[in-house]
Motif scaffolding. Structure first.
Motif, PDB file in Angstrom:
ATOM      1  N   LEU A 129     -34.472  39.927  35.778  1.00  0.00           N
ATOM      2  CA  LEU A 129     -33.940  38.731  35.524  1.00  0.00           C
ATOM      3  C   LEU A 129     -32.748  38.929  34.607  1.00  0.00           C
ATOM      4  O   LEU A 129     -31.724  38.193  34.544  1.00  0.00           O
ATOM      5  CB  LEU A 129     -34.705  37.539  34.625  1.00  0.00           C
ATOM      6  CG  LEU A 129     -35.818  36.985  35.767  1.00  0.00           C
ATOM      7  CD1 LEU A 129     -36.827  36.419  34.662  1.00  0.00           C
ATOM      8  CD2 LEU A 129     -34.940  35.950  36.480  1.00  0.00           C
ATOM      9  N   VAL A 130     -32.729  39.771  33.287  1.00  0.00           N
ATOM     10  CA  VAL A 130     -31.791  40.162  32.430  1.00  0.00           C
ATOM     11  C   VAL A 130     -30.880  40.921  33.155  1.00  0.00           C
ATOM     12  O   VAL A 130     -29.774  40.404  32.815  1.00  0.00           O
ATOM     13  CB  VAL A 130     -32.566  41.089  31.493  1.00  0.00           C
ATOM     14  CG1 VAL A 130     -31.407  41.443  30.183  1.00  0.00           C
ATOM     15  CG2 VAL A 130     -33.670  40.512  30.451  1.00  0.00           C
ATOM     16  N   TRP A 133     -28.763  38.422  34.920  1.00  0.00           N
ATOM     17  CA  TRP A 133     -27.930  37.449  33.838  1.00  0.00           C
ATOM     18  C   TRP A 133     -26.496  38.204  33.256  1.00  0.00           C
ATOM     19  O   TRP A 133     -25.536  37.843  33.255  1.00  0.00           O
ATOM     20  CB  TRP A 133     -28.699  37.153  32.457  1.00  0.00           C
ATOM     21  CG  TRP A 133     -28.372  36.527  31.445  1.00  0.00           C
ATOM     22  CD1 TRP A 133     -27.592  37.226  30.259  1.00  0.00           C
ATOM     23  CD2 TRP A 133     -28.207  34.981  31.101  1.00  0.00           C
ATOM     24  NE1 TRP A 133     -27.143  36.070  29.443  1.00  0.00           N
ATOM     25  CE2 TRP A 133     -27.413  34.988  30.136  1.00  0.00           C
ATOM     26  CE3 TRP A 133     -28.456  34.016  32.113  1.00  0.00           C
ATOM     27  CZ2 TRP A 133     -27.130  33.574  29.791  1.00  0.00           C
ATOM     28  CZ3 TRP A 133     -28.381  32.532  31.503  1.00  0.00           C
ATOM     29  CH2 TRP A 133     -27.480  32.390  30.477  1.00  0.00           C
ATOM     30  N   LEU A 136     -24.049  38.331  36.000  1.00  0.00           N
ATOM     31  CA  LEU A 136     -23.171  37.067  36.056  1.00  0.00           C
ATOM     32  C   LEU A 136     -22.324  36.755  34.998  1.00  0.00           C
ATOM     33  O   LEU A 136     -21.148  36.326  35.226  1.00  0.00           O
ATOM     34  CB  LEU A 136     -24.212  35.867  36.201  1.00  0.00           C
ATOM     35  CG  LEU A 136     -25.005  35.694  37.510  1.00  0.00           C
ATOM     36  CD1 LEU A 136     -26.040  34.446  37.316  1.00  0.00           C
ATOM     37  CD2 LEU A 136     -24.289  35.583  38.327  1.00  0.00           C
ATOM     38  N   TRP A 137     -22.407  37.369  33.924  1.00  0.00           N
ATOM     39  CA  TRP A 137     -21.475  37.424  32.714  1.00  0.00           C
ATOM     40  C   TRP A 137     -20.457  38.369  32.809  1.00  0.00           C
ATOM     41  O   TRP A 137     -19.517  38.251  32.159  1.00  0.00           O
ATOM     42  CB  TRP A 137     -22.087  37.320  31.424  1.00  0.00           C
ATOM     43  CG  TRP A 137     -22.846  36.159  30.949  1.00  0.00           C
ATOM     44  CD1 TRP A 137     -23.920  35.593  31.302  1.00  0.00           C
ATOM     45  CD2 TRP A 137     -22.022  34.972  30.416  1.00  0.00           C
ATOM     46  NE1 TRP A 137     -24.134  34.433  30.559  1.00  0.00           N
ATOM     47  CE2 TRP A 137     -22.974  34.025  30.091  1.00  0.00           C
ATOM     48  CE3 TRP A 137     -20.847  34.922  29.927  1.00  0.00           C
ATOM     49  CZ2 TRP A 137     -22.826  32.761  29.615  1.00  0.00           C
ATOM     50  CZ3 TRP A 137     -20.557  33.408  29.089  1.00  0.00           C
ATOM     51  CH2 TRP A 137     -21.303  32.582  29.144  1.00  0.00           C
ATOM     52  N   VAL A 144     -24.583  38.778  25.184  1.00  0.00           N
ATOM     53  CA  VAL A 144     -24.972  38.421  26.468  1.00  0.00           C
ATOM     54  C   VAL A 144     -26.358  39.087  26.543  1.00  0.00           C
ATOM     55  O   VAL A 144     -27.175  38.243  27.293  1.00  0.00           O
ATOM     56  CB  VAL A 144     -23.689  38.969  27.507  1.00  0.00           C
ATOM     57  CG1 VAL A 144     -24.493  38.962  28.741  1.00  0.00           C
ATOM     58  CG2 VAL A 144     -22.709  38.285  27.361  1.00  0.00           C
ATOM     59  N   GLY A 147     -28.935  36.820  25.162  1.00  0.00           N
ATOM     60  CA  GLY A 147     -28.859  35.541  25.668  1.00  0.00           C
ATOM     61  C   GLY A 147     -29.950  35.774  27.147  1.00  0.00           C
ATOM     62  O   GLY A 147     -30.688  34.936  27.170  1.00  0.00           O
ATOM     63  N   GLY A 148     -29.597  36.885  27.558  1.00  0.00           N
ATOM     64  CA  GLY A 148     -30.542  37.389  28.833  1.00  0.00           C
ATOM     65  C   GLY A 148     -31.858  37.477  28.527  1.00  0.00           C
ATOM     66  O   GLY A 148     -32.929  36.843  29.306  1.00  0.00           O
ATOM     67  N   VAL A 151     -33.340  33.967  28.061  1.00  0.00           N
ATOM     68  CA  VAL A 151     -33.528  33.149  29.183  1.00  0.00           C
ATOM     69  C   VAL A 151     -34.576  33.756  29.843  1.00  0.00           C
ATOM     70  O   VAL A 151     -35.457  33.080  30.297  1.00  0.00           O
ATOM     71  CB  VAL A 151     -32.373  33.002  30.002  1.00  0.00           C
ATOM     72  CG1 VAL A 151     -32.373  32.538  31.332  1.00  0.00           C
ATOM     73  CG2 VAL A 151     -30.995  32.434  29.334  1.00  0.00           C
ATOM     74  N   ALA A 152     -34.749  34.978  29.975  1.00  0.00           N
ATOM     75  CA  ALA A 152     -35.817  35.754  30.735  1.00  0.00           C
ATOM     76  C   ALA A 152     -37.206  35.468  30.131  1.00  0.00           C
ATOM     77  O   ALA A 152     -38.171  35.071  31.041  1.00  0.00           O
ATOM     78  CB  ALA A 152     -35.754  37.255  30.942  1.00  0.00           C
ATOM     79  N   THR A 155     -38.236  31.708  31.138  1.00  0.00           N
ATOM     80  CA  THR A 155     -38.491  31.895  32.337  1.00  0.00           C
ATOM     81  C   THR A 155     -39.880  32.482  32.796  1.00  0.00           C
ATOM     82  O   THR A 155     -40.876  31.821  33.376  1.00  0.00           O
ATOM     83  CB  THR A 155     -37.446  32.413  33.606  1.00  0.00           C
ATOM     84  OG1 THR A 155     -36.088  32.359  33.037  1.00  0.00           O
ATOM     85  CG2 THR A 155     -37.452  32.091  34.760  1.00  0.00           C
TER      86      THR A 155
END
Lengths: 279, 87
Positions: A129-130, A133, A136-137, A144, A147-148, A151-152, A155
């Motif tokens: 997942l990281v 992320w 994508l950035w 970043v 942030g990843g 978010v992970a 999730t």
């Protein structure tokens, strides 16, 4: 023109050629399912090559990363779209002129996914997942990355993903992957051959039921996906209990031959996910 | 490189035209959605080629979005066909 641009340009040209093949096949192949063969097999590899080639030509690793991400996504989803649209077309009664049809007397039974005991936290999924992320950035800065991770974490803890742990065999998986890539190349050459020799009488389609040896839905899904990238075959339906794969064949010769081809792939898939081999 | 990419984009547009002909001709809804799906992928190819020419990554998220939308729309239409023509 530096070597990177030459390599990227070659990949882009190859991808474009495959895209043209897909479009030509979608326009000129004689039946709805045969057109689906061209779209599933050639379009995804075409876009994959253009995306990765563009990243290499521009000398941008971020773009290569996005290309790899989109490629992975396409290769997972294209067989699913092909399967869903193919099955819908069949159920709608739009598939005619079959030389052999096992799906007509198929008893529909839904696939039973092995139930998850608990929602497990998987470190591998967390890292993946990281990684998505960051890709994508297209930026590996500390912000970043944080942030990843955030978010992970959300999730992992908020999402109730039914999780079953699978044991992978690294050697089995890489063997399967090599075979898979070889199949993708072969099936694209085959589509090119079909486009180059437009003799529609030669296409004699059939749908063959292939009972699977395995009891594992994970292995069955792996095989079902790979079958859609095997030259001249497309997965149409997969029923559970017992697991039976319904394969649409572009050039139907004999039931035994199709079953032997699938069995070969199945053995490779069972070696890649060895947990379930011994029923 | 710029001229090469322009040629690539023209070829991709031509392939898109071929797929659009199939989308208009049909004859079944399944043919149309497969053709439109292909047009979307060709569009994504054109966007990637643009990124190779300009070196700009401004349009790159479009690639991801197009791949997602193409898949979601195909699944949706497949479900619709089953619901409309199914038992």
């Amino acid at each position: 023109m530096n070597p990177l641009q030459l390599l990227g340009g070659t990949l882009i040209a190859l991808g474009t050629a495959l895209s043209v093949l897909a479009a030509w096949g979608v326009l000129n192949f004689p039946s709805a399912l045969s057109r689906m063969h061209a779209a599933t097999k050639s379009a995804s590899l075409g876009l994959a090559l253009i995306g990765i080639g563009a990243g290499i030509a521009a000398g941008s690793w971020g773009l290569v990363g996005i290309g790899v991400l989109v490629t992975t996504f396409l290769f997972i989803t294209a067989p699913i779209s092909g399967h869903l649209v193919g099955r819908a077309t069949y159920l709608a009664g739009r598939v005619t002129d079959l030389q052999h049809d096992d799906l007509a007397d198929c008893v529909p039974s839904p696939l039973r996914i092995e139930a998850a005991d608990t929602a497990r936290k998987s470190p591998l999924r967390f890292i993946a997942l990281v990684a998505v992320w960051v890709l994508l950035w297209r930026d590996l800065s500390i912000g970043v990355l944080l942030g990843g991770v955030l978010v992970a974490l959300i999730t992992e803890f908020a999402g109730r993903v039914p999780q079953r742990t699978y044991t992978f065999s690294a050697s089995g998986l890489s063997l399967f992957l090599v075979r898979y890539i070889w199949l993708v190349v072969q099936s694209n050459l085959r589509v090119a051959w079909e486009v180059a020799t437009p003799s529609n009488e030669q296409i004699s389609e059939g749908i063959v039921a292939v009972p699977l040896e395995t009891r594992s839905t994970a292995v069955a899904l792996l095989v079902a996906n790979a079958i859609s990238y095997t030259p001249g075959t497309l997965t149409i339906e997969l029923t559970g209990d017992p697991l039976v794969l319904y394969v649409h064949v572009l050039h139907f010769e004999s039931v035994e031959q199709v079953r032997a081809d699938v069995a070969k792939l199945e053995r490779l898939a069972m070696r890649a996910l060895p947990e379930f081999t011994g029923v | 490189m710029a001229g090469f990419i322009t040629i690539i984009q023209v070829i991709l547009a031509g392939a898109g035209m071929l797929a659009l002909v199939r989308a208009i001709q049909g004859p079944t809804l399944a043919d149309r959605i497969v053709a439109v799906d292909l047009v979307l992928l060709l569009l994504a190819g054109g966007v990637a080629a643009h990124a190779a020419r300009s070196g700009s990554e401004l349009l790159v998220p479009v690639l991801v979005v197009v791949a997602l939308v193409a898949f979601a729309s195909t699944v949706l239409v497949a479900r619709f066909i089953e619901w409309r023509d199914g038992p």
